[in-house]
Scaffold this active site. Sequence first.
Site: not given
Ligand code: 4NP
Length: 162
Positions: A14, A17, A19-21, A130
């Site tokens: 994602c 790294n 939240c989702r992955s 997201d």
């Molecule tokens: P992820 O979520 O891609 O599912 O881990 C996010 C985590 C951090 C950010 C964006 C999405 N960020 O912009 O910091």
Amino acid sequence: MMQPKYDASLLFVCLGNICRSPVAEAVCRQYVTRMNLNIRCDSAGLHDYHKGALPDSRTLKNAALHQLDMSGIRSRKITVNDGNQWDYIIAMDHSVYEQLKTQFPAQAQPNVLYEFMAFNPQAQWLEVPDPYYGTAKDFELVYELCVSTMPWIVQKVKSAML
Ligand code: 4NP
């Protein structure tokens, strides 16, 4: 120590790294353990904003509601080496998939890069949204989509192993 041999290997990707992955990785590990399969699961992000960090506190809170073990998971950025180390590199959303295709053009050809929700023909979602700027229900949706899609992914991986 010798690297253990796996029948297949999956990397979930994602943006951050956190939240989702990481949820996909944990759900994958839980599922393949239950199924007694020897499949390696890991996750990474396109960015290093959260390098070395634990999963997001809201991710951990939601995982705890479901007794999902996320211990040991830390954020890392995907590397050039990842391109050659995984049987499946699975993007959690479409824009991550597009960026991976640019970053790993060779892997885009021989069926290494995939979109997570493309494995699940029954889901109403085309990607895992997201949740970073969202609420608790968005984190729950991430968990639900990972749990409902993982059997489809593992089924496909198993059939390719035969
Ligand atoms: P992820 O979520 O891609 O599912 O881990 C996010 C985590 C951090 C950010 C964006 C999405 N960020 O912009 O910091």
